[in-house]
Design a protein around this motif. Structure first.
Motif, PDB file in Angstrom:
ATOM      1  N   ARG A 219       0.847  -1.212  -0.004  1.00 43.45           N
ATOM      2  CA  ARG A 219       0.051   0.024   0.166  1.00 43.45           C
ATOM      3  C   ARG A 219       0.864   1.214  -0.004  1.00 43.45           C
ATOM      4  O   ARG A 219       1.709   1.347   0.794  1.00 43.45           O
ATOM      5  CB  ARG A 219      -0.944   0.273   1.303  1.00 43.45           C
ATOM      6  CG  ARG A 219      -1.858   1.201   1.282  1.00 43.45           C
ATOM      7  CD  ARG A 219      -2.582   1.285   2.524  1.00 43.45           C
ATOM      8  NE  ARG A 219      -3.435   0.265   2.799  1.00 43.45           N
ATOM      9  CZ  ARG A 219      -4.590   0.347   2.528  1.00 43.45           C
ATOM     10  NH1 ARG A 219      -5.297   1.263   2.063  1.00 43.45           N
ATOM     11  NH2 ARG A 219      -5.387  -0.842   2.654  1.00 43.45           N
TER      12      ARG A 219
ATOM     13  N   CYS B  27     -15.152  -2.883  -1.490  1.00 45.85           N
ATOM     14  CA  CYS B  27     -14.367  -2.806  -0.032  1.00 45.85           C
ATOM     15  C   CYS B  27     -15.106  -3.342   1.107  1.00 45.85           C
ATOM     16  O   CYS B  27     -14.365  -4.337   2.055  1.00 45.85           O
ATOM     17  CB  CYS B  27     -13.852  -1.598   0.091  1.00 45.85           C
ATOM     18  SG  CYS B  27     -12.495  -0.725  -1.020  1.00 45.85           S
ATOM     19  N   ARG B  28     -16.157  -2.894   1.301  1.00 45.10           N
ATOM     20  CA  ARG B  28     -17.138  -3.364   2.519  1.00 45.10           C
ATOM     21  C   ARG B  28     -17.413  -4.698   2.531  1.00 45.10           C
ATOM     22  O   ARG B  28     -16.974  -5.327   3.627  1.00 45.10           O
ATOM     23  CB  ARG B  28     -18.377  -2.455   2.633  1.00 45.10           C
ATOM     24  CG  ARG B  28     -19.162  -2.625   3.919  1.00 45.10           C
ATOM     25  CD  ARG B  28     -20.269  -1.673   4.150  1.00 45.10           C
ATOM     26  NE  ARG B  28     -21.198  -1.797   2.846  1.00 45.10           N
ATOM     27  CZ  ARG B  28     -21.356  -0.929   1.714  1.00 45.10           C
ATOM     28  NH1 ARG B  28     -20.917   0.092   1.766  1.00 45.10           N
ATOM     29  NH2 ARG B  28     -22.400  -1.243   0.979  1.00 45.10           N
TER      30      ARG B  28
ATOM     31  N   CYS C 209      -6.604   2.574  -2.735  1.00 41.81           N
ATOM     32  CA  CYS C 209      -7.751   1.823  -3.493  1.00 41.81           C
ATOM     33  C   CYS C 209      -7.174   0.491  -3.766  1.00 41.81           C
ATOM     34  O   CYS C 209      -6.128   0.031  -3.762  1.00 41.81           O
ATOM     35  CB  CYS C 209      -7.924   2.514  -4.765  1.00 41.81           C
ATOM     36  SG  CYS C 209      -6.323   2.667  -6.084  1.00 41.81           S
ATOM     37  N   LEU C 210      -8.191  -0.321  -4.101  1.00 46.55           N
ATOM     38  CA  LEU C 210      -8.108  -1.744  -4.331  1.00 46.55           C
ATOM     39  C   LEU C 210      -6.943  -2.159  -5.488  1.00 46.55           C
ATOM     40  O   LEU C 210      -6.500  -3.127  -5.281  1.00 46.55           O
ATOM     41  CB  LEU C 210      -9.467  -2.308  -4.765  1.00 46.55           C
ATOM     42  CG  LEU C 210     -10.367  -2.494  -3.624  1.00 46.55           C
ATOM     43  CD1 LEU C 210     -11.751  -2.988  -4.114  1.00 46.55           C
ATOM     44  CD2 LEU C 210     -10.086  -3.054  -2.420  1.00 46.55           C
TER      45      LEU C 210
ATOM     46  N   GLU D 266     -16.483   1.098  -5.833  1.00 48.87           N
ATOM     47  CA  GLU D 266     -15.211   0.396  -5.150  1.00 48.87           C
ATOM     48  C   GLU D 266     -15.664   0.175  -3.759  1.00 48.87           C
ATOM     49  O   GLU D 266     -15.347  -0.401  -2.930  1.00 48.87           O
ATOM     50  CB  GLU D 266     -14.196   1.058  -5.426  1.00 48.87           C
ATOM     51  CG  GLU D 266     -12.909   0.580  -4.858  1.00 48.87           C
ATOM     52  CD  GLU D 266     -11.669   1.478  -5.291  1.00 48.87           C
ATOM     53  OE1 GLU D 266     -10.742   1.246  -4.548  1.00 48.87           O
ATOM     54  OE2 GLU D 266     -11.617   1.913  -6.378  1.00 48.87           O
ATOM     55  N   GLU D 267     -16.218   1.492  -3.258  1.00 47.52           N
ATOM     56  CA  GLU D 267     -16.771   1.521  -1.720  1.00 47.52           C
ATOM     57  C   GLU D 267     -17.341   0.162  -1.297  1.00 47.52           C
ATOM     58  O   GLU D 267     -17.107  -0.472  -0.064  1.00 47.52           O
ATOM     59  CB  GLU D 267     -17.417   2.664  -1.466  1.00 47.52           C
ATOM     60  CG  GLU D 267     -17.746   2.895   0.256  1.00 47.52           C
ATOM     61  CD  GLU D 267     -18.405   3.939   0.429  1.00 47.52           C
ATOM     62  OE1 GLU D 267     -18.943   4.233   1.696  1.00 47.52           O
ATOM     63  OE2 GLU D 267     -18.762   4.737  -0.324  1.00 47.52           O
TER      64      GLU D 267
ATOM     65  N   ILE E 168     -15.492  -2.724  -9.537  1.00 45.35           N
ATOM     66  CA  ILE E 168     -14.912  -1.649  -8.754  1.00 45.35           C
ATOM     67  C   ILE E 168     -14.950  -0.107  -9.556  1.00 45.35           C
ATOM     68  O   ILE E 168     -14.823   0.890  -8.762  1.00 45.35           O
ATOM     69  CB  ILE E 168     -13.449  -2.193  -8.030  1.00 45.35           C
ATOM     70  CG1 ILE E 168     -12.488  -1.987  -9.320  1.00 45.35           C
ATOM     71  CG2 ILE E 168     -13.711  -3.076  -7.295  1.00 45.35           C
ATOM     72  CD1 ILE E 168     -11.283  -2.478  -8.618  1.00 45.35           C
TER      73      ILE E 168
ATOM     74  N   ASN F  98     -14.324  -6.883   3.511  1.00 43.53           N
ATOM     75  CA  ASN F  98     -13.868  -6.549   4.969  1.00 43.53           C
ATOM     76  C   ASN F  98     -14.890  -7.440   5.815  1.00 43.53           C
ATOM     77  O   ASN F  98     -14.462  -8.182   6.515  1.00 43.53           O
ATOM     78  CB  ASN F  98     -14.097  -5.024   5.583  1.00 43.53           C
ATOM     79  CG  ASN F  98     -12.945  -4.252   5.022  1.00 43.53           C
ATOM     80  OD1 ASN F  98     -11.744  -4.627   5.012  1.00 43.53           O
ATOM     81  ND2 ASN F  98     -13.531  -2.892   4.853  1.00 43.53           N
TER      82      ASN F  98
END
Length: 338
Positions: A10, A68-69, A16-17, A64-65, A60, A72
């Protein structure tokens, strides 16, 4: 432990992914398309270490949000025995400016198909009551785990309950999953698949919904009716929110079911969420607690799945192994091969 794909380091400038996950570079191949929808498609695939897997292609570029959720939540929950395992992800870059980029989520492949498939395979007959209880118990175990971590799945329905070839039950699709507010213990995001949604989860004019983990219990109750009757309440209606909000709780049409099952459904389908039982409480309900040994029920389901797979396919049809992923709030849209 998920392999989480080979991860890129990162950078300080970007989280970002596309900066976290590397391309598969031959580690993952996609084979048969299992289903598709507005923002995702699921393939049968082969991973160089995991073997046969399911590959969810999550767009994405569009959102994308939410991807990501979902990742997770998969990392948090997928080690539970009743949740399909998440093995990791790879970044699939857009080949040109007009195309989308994807995150390839690598998941456990459940070769028994979905609960939706199992219901349809009975050709209009009900599932055995012990099978219904077994499925409900295994889903309740998964929900108890999710709810313990103060989250709601928000899309419990037959297409999101999968079976392995041995008859084990696995919950999938955490795309709608959401954390409860740490102060209020509530969720205010209106989302789900309408026919399975609890009354309190619908938006009402200018008022946002407010609900907690009990919304998943209502959805499980609707799924139990679906297993018993072959379809959800109001299955033939398109706009069902007013019916769900204003009508009495659904009940079984036939009087041949046991009192334990009837009582279980009443506990799931209380209109007042405060009166609805929790997953933990329902695991102690006699309908669940007094089931025959799981080994016996799994063996029956396994035998049925083998028989279905050995049926001669009608022309143009095959075994309907299905993933459905919700792509629209308050709709019955999903994706499947039907």
């Amino acid at each position: 432990m998920p392999f989480c794909a080979p991860r890129r380091k990162r950078t300080a400038e970007s989280g970002c992914l596309s900066e976290i996950y590397k391309p598969p570079d031959g580690r993952l191949t996609k084979e048969k398309l299992l289903g598709e929808g507005g923002t995702a498609a699921v393939f049968m695939g082969h991973h160089h270490r995991r073997g046969k897997v399911a590959v969810k292609m999550a767009n994405i570029t569009w959102d994308e949000e939410s991807v990501c959720r979902e990742v997770n939540f998969l990392l948090k929950f997928s080690r539970h025995r009743n949740i399909a395992s998440y093995y990791g992800a790879y970044h699939h870059p857009a080949p040109n400016e007009e195309s989308s980029e994807y995150l390839e989520l690598v998941l456990e492949y459940c070769s028994g198909g979905s609960l939706y498939d199992l219901i349809k395979s009975t050709e209009g007959q009900s599932l055995k009551e012990t099978w219904i209880g077994f499925v409900c118990r295994e889903v309740l175990k998964a929900l108890n785990h999710v709810h313990h971590h103060r989250a709601v799945h928000r899309d419990i329905k037959s297409p999101n309950v999968m079976l392995t070839k041995k008859g084990n039950i696995k919950l999938i699709d955490f795309g709608h999953c959401w954390d409860l507010d740490p102060q209020t213990g509530k969720c205010n995001e209106g989302d789900g698949t309408a026919h399975w949604m609890a009354p309190e989860t619908f938006r009402r004019r200018d008022r946002k919904p407010e609900y907690d983990t009990k919304c998943d219990i209502w959805s499980l109750g609707i799924t139990a009716i679906e297993m018993a009757e072959g379809k959800t309440p109001y299955a033939d209606q398109k706009l069902v929110s007013d019916l769900i909000i204003n009508n009495d709780s659904p009940r079984l049409k036939s009087r041949t079911w046991s009192q334990h099952f009837v009582s279980f459904l009443k506990s799931c389908l209380e209109k007042d969420p405060s009166q609805r039982w929790s997953a933990k409480e329902l695991l102690q309900h006699p309908f669940i607690a007094e089931l025959p040994p799981a080994k016996t029920i799994r063996a029956e389901i396994e035998e049925h799945l083998r028989a279905v797979q050995n049926r001669p396919a009608e022309q143009g049809e095959g075994i309907r192994y299905m993933y459905r992923i919700g792509v629209c709030s308050c709709s019955v849209l999903g994706f499947s091969l039907l």
